[in-house]
Design an enzyme around this catalytic site. Sequence first.
Site, PDB file in Angstrom:
ATOM      1  N   CYS A 123       0.835  -1.201   0.000  1.00 13.49           N
ATOM      2  CA  CYS A 123       0.000   0.000   0.000  1.00 13.49           C
ATOM      3  C   CYS A 123       0.858   1.234   0.000  1.00 13.49           C
ATOM      4  O   CYS A 123       1.543   1.521   0.976  1.00 13.49           O
ATOM      5  CB  CYS A 123      -0.922  -0.002   1.224  1.00 13.49           C
ATOM      6  SG  CYS A 123      -1.922   1.485   1.350  1.00 13.49           S
ATOM      7  N   GLY A 124       0.818   1.970  -1.094  1.00 10.85           N
ATOM      8  CA  GLY A 124       1.634   3.161  -1.169  1.00 10.85           C
ATOM      9  C   GLY A 124       0.921   4.417  -0.757  1.00 10.85           C
ATOM     10  O   GLY A 124       1.529   5.465  -0.638  1.00 10.85           O
TER      11      GLY A 124
END
Length: 283
Positions: A123-124
């Site tokens: 998850c960026g």
Amino acid sequence: MGRVTKRVPSTRVVVGDADDGPVASATSRPDTVAVEEPLAIRVEGRPVSVTMRTPGDDFDLAIGFLLTEGMLEEAAQVRQATHCRDEDETGSPTFNVVDIALAPGTALDTSRAERSSYTSSACGVCGKTSIEAIRATTRYAVARDTAVFDPAVVAGLPEALRSRQRAFDRTGGLHAAGLLTATGEVLAVREDVGRHNAVDKVVGWAAREGRLPLSGHILVVSGRASFELTQKAVMAGVPMLVAVSAPSSLAVELATEAGLTLVGFARPPRMTVYAGAHRLGLA
């Protein structure tokens, strides 16, 4: 290429049927997995971000990250990218820290990219303080891009990307991003454990090649189309994002607002267009 894969011990288990019920057999064997290591990105010695990535193309990743997060506007603002000398417990260099030296007169803009100090490969976006913080204003007017694309070409782009995923063939554990022309010519493909990293590596390459904005080009990703990947496409001036899987609701919303053509579930002979169908001659 970097340390992309690694051999590790594993146990292969096969479950079969027997007269008295299911039975499992086990075989010990080495297996190949994708490498995941942290990359610390610094600018003039100042820590900016840490992302879990697959080593390789680290300079492109760092430059692409700074551009797609709106901290820099163009590759010319980067004077030099170097690996800092960091060592593991054995004293061997890890090459897990990149420092970006800026061109004279360049200031790093972090006002629109309040990312936390740690970003996982999964998850960026979750390190952002809010959704509004990542609606950075791009310097490229994607909505005014007049490129038109052949639906038959677009539907087949994921196959062109898949045929070049060499590390995925060995591990089954890497995402990929590819930059292609309107005719389907593959310009660059990058793989990484993080889908956002793969995109940043492609954008960083394009920036260093002097190709930004990516007018008339297509960005293809191997998984879903998240909000962050859509933002990165807009920040790079790409008029079309094609994903093998589904988009998120925020990705569709951003694509519509920015004038980006967003395609999901692209598997020949089908695909689903969620925004910007006019570029395919469909609306």
